[in-house]
Design a protein around this motif. Structure first.
Motif: not given
Ligand code: FAD
Length: 414
Positions: A42, A68, A79
Motif C-alpha cells: 500500500q 498510488t 496493485h
C-alpha cells in the motif's frame, strides 16, 4: 506494441517507470507502449528515515507515502505482488490472479528483506531498524525505557542493505543517550564480522578514532553464530561471546520468494545481473536493478536510482532505433550520519576506490536535502540536479558506430 513490466515499485522501479513515461509520453498516449508496475504494498517507505524513527522518535508516517500517489501519469499499477516471473516465456502471474500478464521487456526490482530466521535466537532477541518504519518505532520505545546497561549494536550477518547503517546506529545510539544525559550509564559496543570498523579502509580510518572519542567499544571479526535470549548473550563462530541488555543488530538480508525460487538467480538467491548494462544473464530483454541484484557493490538507493536511469535510457534508445548504449558506472554514495549534525559519505565507482571523507555539517545538510527531494525524485524530479551532482559518474554513454548500410548494386553493374 512494447509492453514493459516492472516487478517492484520501490525506489528503483518507480524512478525507472517515471523516466520511461516522461520520455516516451507520445508512445504511451498512442498505445504503442505500455508500462506496468506490479507491487502489492500500500505504501512506499523512505528507508533511510528508519534511523530517525528508531533513534530520534520521528513519526513512521513521515517515512511513508501511498504507492498510488507515486505512480507517474500514464504508468499502470497492478496493485498485487507477483508470484511467478517467467522470463523465458515472457509472462508474470500475480498472487491473487490466475491470469498471465505478458510482456516484451521486464525489469525485476523487488529489493531485499531482512531475514533474522537465518540465525538461531535472533528473531526473538533482536530489535532492528531495517525491517520497516513501525519496527523502527518499536525500537525507539525500547530505547526510551533503558535506564542503564549494555547496548550491542552492529551486524548480525551479510549481506545487508546500506553498508554504513550499522555504524550510524552505533553513533546515533551514543547521541540518543548523551542527549538524555545518561550516556555514562550505558555501555555501547559495536560488533561486526569485518576486521575493522568499516569494510572500506579509508572510511574505517576516519571513523575508528570517533568510536574511541565516544567511548564505543568495537568488536571486529565477530561472525554471529547464534543468540541465547535466556542468557542475553551472542556467540560467534570463532567461539567468542558478548553479553547484552539491548540487542540492535542488522539481520542478514535475502531476496523475496518469487525471485529466490526463480531460475535466474545465483546459488544465494540474488539475480545474476550484468554489472554494466544490468541485463539478466542470458536475456537481452530482461533487466534487474537495485537491491535484488548480485552485483558486488553496496545495496543502496543511489545505486538503484542510477541503475534505473541506465536501464530506462537503454530501453528508450533501443525503442527509438538509436545506437548509443548506457552503462552503470558502479557509482555509490551512501551517507553515514555520525551524530551531532555531522555526516560523511562513502563514495566510489567500479574504477575508483572509496575516498577518505571526513564528517562535516555540510555533508549532513546535503543528506537532509536529499531526504527532502526524495519523494519528488521518484517521479523523476530533480534529475538535472542528480546529473550535475554525479557528473561523469551519472551514467556512461558509449556512442556506437552504426553498422554500414548494405547497398545492393543494380544487376547491370555486376
Ligand atoms: C536503515 C536504512 C538506511 C538506508 N540509508 C540509505 C542511504 O542513506 N542512502 C541510500 O542510497 N540508500 C539507503 N538505504 C537503502 C535503500 O533504501 C534501498 O537500497 C533502496 O530502497 C533499494 O531500492 P529497490 O528498488 O531495490 O528496493 P525497494 O525500494 O525496497 O523496493 C522493492 C519493492 O518491491 C516490492 N516487491 C517485493 N516483492 C514483490 C513481489 N513479489 N512482486 C512485486 N513487487 C514486490 C516491494 O513492495 C517494494 O515496493 C537504506 C536502507 C535502510 C534499511
Amino acid at each position: 506494441m512494447n509492453d514493459i513490466a516492472i516487478v517492484g515499485g520501490g525506489a528503483g522501479g518507480l524512478i525507472l517507470a517515471s523516466k520511461l513515461a516522461k520520455e516516451m509520453g507520445d508512445e504511451l498516449r498512442n498505445g504503442r507502449i505500455s508500462i506496468t508496475i506490479f507491487d502489492g504494498s500500500q505504501n512506499h517507505e523512505f528507508q533511510p528515515g528508519y534511523l530517525g524513527v528508531a533513534f530520534r522518535g520521528s513519526r513512521p508516517s513521515r517515512m511513508q507515502r501511498s504507492l498510488t500517489q507515486l505512480i507517474y501519469p500514464g504508468v499502470k499499477l497492478v496493485h498485487e505482488n507477483c508470484s511467478v516471473i517467467d522470463i523465458e516465456n515472457r509472462y508474470v502471474i500475480t498472487e491473487k490472479s490466475v491470469n498471465r500478464y505478458n510482456f516484451d521487456t521486464i525489469v525485476v526490482a523487488t529489493g531485499c528483506l531482512t531475514d533474522p530466521g537465518q540465525i538461531p535466537g535472533l528473531s526473538e532477541a533482536n530489535h532492528d531498524f531495517h525491517t520497516n518504519a513501525s519496527k523502527s518505532a518499536e525500537l525507539y520505545e525500547r530505547m526510551s525505557r533503558v535506564k542503564s546497561g549494555k547496548i550491542v549494536v552492529g551486524i548480525a550477518g551479510l549481506p545487508y542493505k546500506c553498508p554504513p547503517s550499522p555504524n550510524e546506529g552505533a553513533f546515533m545510539a551514543d547521541e540518543f543517550f548523551a542527549k538524555r544525559k545518561m550516556r555514562e550509564k550505558v555501555e555501547i559496543t559495536f560488533v561486526t564480522p569485518y576486521l575493522r570498523a568499516y569494510p572500506a579502509e579509508p572510511i574505517s580510518e576516519v571513523i575508528t578514532p570517533m568510536y574511541e572519542d565516544r567511548n564505543i567499544d568495537i568488536v571486529t571479526g565477530f561472525n554471529l553464530d547464534y543468540v541465547d535470549p535466556q542468557k542475553k548473550e551472542i556467540l560467534s563462530l570463532e567461539g567468542d561471546s558478548l553479553e547484552y541488555d539491548e540487542l540492535i543488530l542488522v539481520p542478514p538480508h535475502r531476496t523475496v520468494d518469487v525471485v529466490k525460487k526463480s531460475d535466474f538467480v545465483d546459488k544465494y538467491g540474488w539475480v545474476i545481473t550484468d554489472k554494466r548494462d544490468m541485463h539478466i544473464k542470458d536475456y537481452d530483454y530482461a533487466f534487474s536493478i537495485g537491491d535484488n541484484t548480485n552485483i558486488p557493490i553496496s545495496k543502496a538507493g543511489v545505486e538503484a536510482h542510477l541503475q534505473a536511469i541506465t536501464v530506462a535510457s537503454n530501453i528508450i534508445e533501443d525503442y527509438k532505433g538509436g545506437t548509443d548504449k548506457y552503462l552503470f558506472t558502479g557509482r555509490m554514495q551512501c551517507s553515514m550520519e555520525t551524530g551531532y549534525h555531522q555526516a560523511t559519505f562513502v563514495v566510489g565507482t567500479y574504477e575508483r576506490p572509496v575516498e577518505k571523507k571526513f564528517p562535516s555539517t555540510i555533508n549532513y545538510v546535503e543528506k537532509k536535502f536529499m531526504e527532502r527531494i526524495y519523494w519528488s525524485s521518484l517521479k523523476g524530479g530533480y534529475e538535472w540536479l542528480f546529473r550535475m551532482h554525479f557528473g561523469d559518474d551519472y551514467i556512461q554513454k558509449i556512442s556506437q558506430i552504426k553498422p554500414p548500410r548494405q547497398i545492393s548494386r543494380p544487376e547491370t553493374q555486376k
